[in-house]
Design a protein around this motif. Structure first.
Motif, PDB file in Angstrom:
ATOM      1  N   ARG A  56       0.822  -1.199   0.000  1.00 41.83           N
ATOM      2  CA  ARG A  56       0.000   0.000   0.000  1.00 41.83           C
ATOM      3  C   ARG A  56       0.860   1.254   0.000  1.00 41.83           C
ATOM      4  N   PRO A  57       0.234   2.418  -0.256  1.00 43.99           N
ATOM      5  CA  PRO A  57       1.005   3.662  -0.151  1.00 43.99           C
ATOM      6  C   PRO A  57       1.592   3.800   1.256  1.00 43.99           C
ATOM      7  N   LYS A  58       2.677   4.510   1.348  1.00 43.67           N
ATOM      8  CA  LYS A  58       3.355   4.677   2.640  1.00 43.67           C
ATOM      9  C   LYS A  58       2.416   5.327   3.658  1.00 43.67           C
ATOM     10  N   PRO A  59       2.313   4.752   4.844  1.00 46.94           N
ATOM     11  CA  PRO A  59       1.405   5.321   5.850  1.00 46.94           C
ATOM     12  C   PRO A  59       1.954   6.610   6.446  1.00 46.94           C
ATOM     13  N   LEU A  60       1.050   7.425   6.929  1.00 48.71           N
ATOM     14  CA  LEU A  60       1.430   8.661   7.601  1.00 48.71           C
ATOM     15  C   LEU A  60       2.191   8.344   8.891  1.00 48.71           C
ATOM     16  N   ALA A  61       1.769   7.289   9.585  1.00 43.94           N
ATOM     17  CA  ALA A  61       2.430   6.888  10.827  1.00 43.94           C
ATOM     18  C   ALA A  61       2.452   5.366  10.931  1.00 43.94           C
ATOM     19  N   LEU A  62       3.493   4.857  11.568  1.00 41.47           N
ATOM     20  CA  LEU A  62       3.611   3.424  11.814  1.00 41.47           C
ATOM     21  C   LEU A  62       3.931   3.242  13.295  1.00 41.47           C
ATOM     22  N   TYR A  63       3.111   2.468  13.978  1.00 42.73           N
ATOM     23  CA  TYR A  63       3.305   2.197  15.406  1.00 42.73           C
ATOM     24  C   TYR A  63       3.580   0.711  15.565  1.00 42.73           C
ATOM     25  N   LEU A  64       4.717   0.371  16.129  1.00 49.36           N
ATOM     26  CA  LEU A  64       5.089  -1.023  16.340  1.00 49.36           C
ATOM     27  C   LEU A  64       5.207  -1.276  17.839  1.00 49.36           C
ATOM     28  N   PHE A  65       4.555  -2.324  18.298  1.00 50.09           N
ATOM     29  CA  PHE A  65       4.667  -2.733  19.698  1.00 50.09           C
ATOM     30  C   PHE A  65       5.329  -4.107  19.707  1.00 50.09           C
ATOM     31  N   SER A  66       6.601  -4.135  20.080  1.00 51.00           N
ATOM     32  CA  SER A  66       7.368  -5.374  20.108  1.00 51.00           C
ATOM     33  C   SER A  66       8.578  -5.182  21.012  1.00 51.00           C
ATOM     34  N   SER A  67       8.904  -6.207  21.792  1.00 47.92           N
ATOM     35  CA  SER A  67      10.101  -6.157  22.633  1.00 47.92           C
ATOM     36  C   SER A  67      11.260  -6.914  21.980  1.00 47.92           C
ATOM     37  N   VAL A  68      11.054  -7.416  20.780  1.00 51.06           N
ATOM     38  CA  VAL A  68      12.075  -8.195  20.083  1.00 51.06           C
ATOM     39  C   VAL A  68      12.886  -7.267  19.179  1.00 51.06           C
ATOM     40  N   ASP A  69      14.172  -7.115  19.487  1.00 56.52           N
ATOM     41  CA  ASP A  69      15.031  -6.199  18.734  1.00 56.52           C
ATOM     42  C   ASP A  69      15.065  -6.531  17.239  1.00 56.52           C
ATOM     43  N   ALA A  70      15.130  -7.809  16.898  1.00 58.66           N
ATOM     44  CA  ALA A  70      15.190  -8.204  15.485  1.00 58.66           C
ATOM     45  C   ALA A  70      13.908  -7.798  14.745  1.00 58.66           C
ATOM     46  N   THR A  71      12.774  -7.925  15.407  1.00 57.53           N
ATOM     47  CA  THR A  71      11.499  -7.516  14.802  1.00 57.53           C
ATOM     48  C   THR A  71      11.482  -6.012  14.591  1.00 57.53           C
ATOM     49  N   GLN A  72      11.900  -5.262  15.592  1.00 58.53           N
ATOM     50  CA  GLN A  72      11.946  -3.806  15.472  1.00 58.53           C
ATOM     51  C   GLN A  72      12.820  -3.385  14.293  1.00 58.53           C
ATOM     52  N   PRO A  96       4.925  19.394  20.469  1.00 59.05           N
ATOM     53  CA  PRO A  96       4.252  20.149  19.408  1.00 59.05           C
ATOM     54  C   PRO A  96       5.211  20.682  18.345  1.00 59.05           C
ATOM     55  N   SER A  97       6.527  20.593  18.572  1.00 60.88           N
ATOM     56  CA  SER A  97       7.500  21.094  17.598  1.00 60.88           C
ATOM     57  C   SER A  97       7.827  20.085  16.504  1.00 60.88           C
ATOM     58  N   LEU A  98       7.377  18.842  16.672  1.00 61.54           N
ATOM     59  CA  LEU A  98       7.662  17.841  15.652  1.00 61.54           C
ATOM     60  C   LEU A  98       6.907  18.175  14.369  1.00 61.54           C
ATOM     61  N   PRO A  99       7.546  17.977  13.218  1.00 62.23           N
ATOM     62  CA  PRO A  99       6.851  18.251  11.955  1.00 62.23           C
ATOM     63  C   PRO A  99       5.760  17.216  11.701  1.00 62.23           C
ATOM     64  N   PHE A 100       4.792  17.596  10.879  1.00 61.25           N
ATOM     65  CA  PHE A 100       3.704  16.704  10.543  1.00 61.25           C
ATOM     66  C   PHE A 100       3.719  16.500   9.029  1.00 61.25           C
ATOM     67  N   GLY A 101       3.730  15.281   8.599  1.00 63.52           N
ATOM     68  CA  GLY A 101       3.714  15.026   7.156  1.00 63.52           C
ATOM     69  C   GLY A 101       4.075  13.596   6.850  1.00 63.52           C
ATOM     70  N   GLY A 102       3.955  13.273   5.585  1.00 64.66           N
ATOM     71  CA  GLY A 102       4.212  11.909   5.148  1.00 64.66           C
ATOM     72  C   GLY A 102       5.330  11.862   4.137  1.00 64.66           C
ATOM     73  N   VAL A 103       5.425  10.715   3.481  1.00 62.95           N
ATOM     74  CA  VAL A 103       6.436  10.502   2.445  1.00 62.95           C
ATOM     75  C   VAL A 103       5.737   9.922   1.221  1.00 62.95           C
ATOM     76  N   GLY A 104       6.369  10.070   0.089  1.00 62.04           N
ATOM     77  CA  GLY A 104       5.825   9.448  -1.113  1.00 62.04           C
ATOM     78  C   GLY A 104       5.054  10.412  -1.984  1.00 62.04           C
ATOM     79  N   GLU A 105       4.424   9.831  -2.994  1.00 59.77           N
ATOM     80  CA  GLU A 105       3.744  10.619  -4.027  1.00 59.77           C
ATOM     81  C   GLU A 105       2.579  11.454  -3.501  1.00 59.77           C
ATOM     82  N   ARG A 106       1.945  11.042  -2.411  1.00 58.37           N
ATOM     83  CA  ARG A 106       0.808  11.804  -1.891  1.00 58.37           C
ATOM     84  C   ARG A 106       1.245  13.106  -1.240  1.00 58.37           C
ATOM     85  N   TYR A 107       2.523  13.236  -0.880  1.00 55.67           N
ATOM     86  CA  TYR A 107       2.979  14.384  -0.101  1.00 55.67           C
ATOM     87  C   TYR A 107       3.992  15.238  -0.837  1.00 55.67           C
TER      88      TYR A 107
END
Length: 108
Positions: A56-72, A96-107
């Motif tokens: 799929r197109p690149k997501p705006l955000a990706l949240y991963l919950f894992s304690s396994v270093d190799a998975t991360q 609030p100082s972090l930039p907001f935006g995505g990557v790829g053709e949509r942005y």
């Protein structure tokens, strides 16, 4: 192992809604979500989750919950997103100082 894909979510002060088994072809899953809607798509393996993300197109955000270093490392190496966070889901809202935006053709 249970793996869930959580796709493009933004938290606001409105009432939250979680949709389990969201239809992948629905508008909800093809447009960006700027509201308290959390679509959840159960998958069997991490590889299934990776294939879903890569297909799929690149997501705006990706949240991963894992304690396994190799998975991360594997998830961060194989994906591109506007932001990626491991074992947290509020860090972007705390600064609030972090930039907001995505990557790829949509942005471009």
């Amino acid at each position: 192992m249970r793996v869930f894909i959580v796709w493009q979510c933004c938290i606001h002060s409105l009432e939250r809604m979680t949709l389990v088994h969201a239809r992948v072809a629905s508008t909800l899953m093809t447009d960006e979500i700027f509201g308290p809607i959390l679509p959840v798509i159960p998958v069997t393996t991490l590889e299934d989750a990776m294939l879903f993300i890569e297909d799929r197109p690149k997501p705006l955000a990706l949240y991963l919950f894992s304690s396994v270093d190799a998975t991360q490392s594997d998830v961060l190496r194989r994906t591109r997103s506007g932001t990626a966070v491991i074992n947290d889901c509020l860090v972007q809202f705390a600064n609030p100082s972090l930039p907001f935006g995505g990557v790829g053709e949509r942005y471009v």
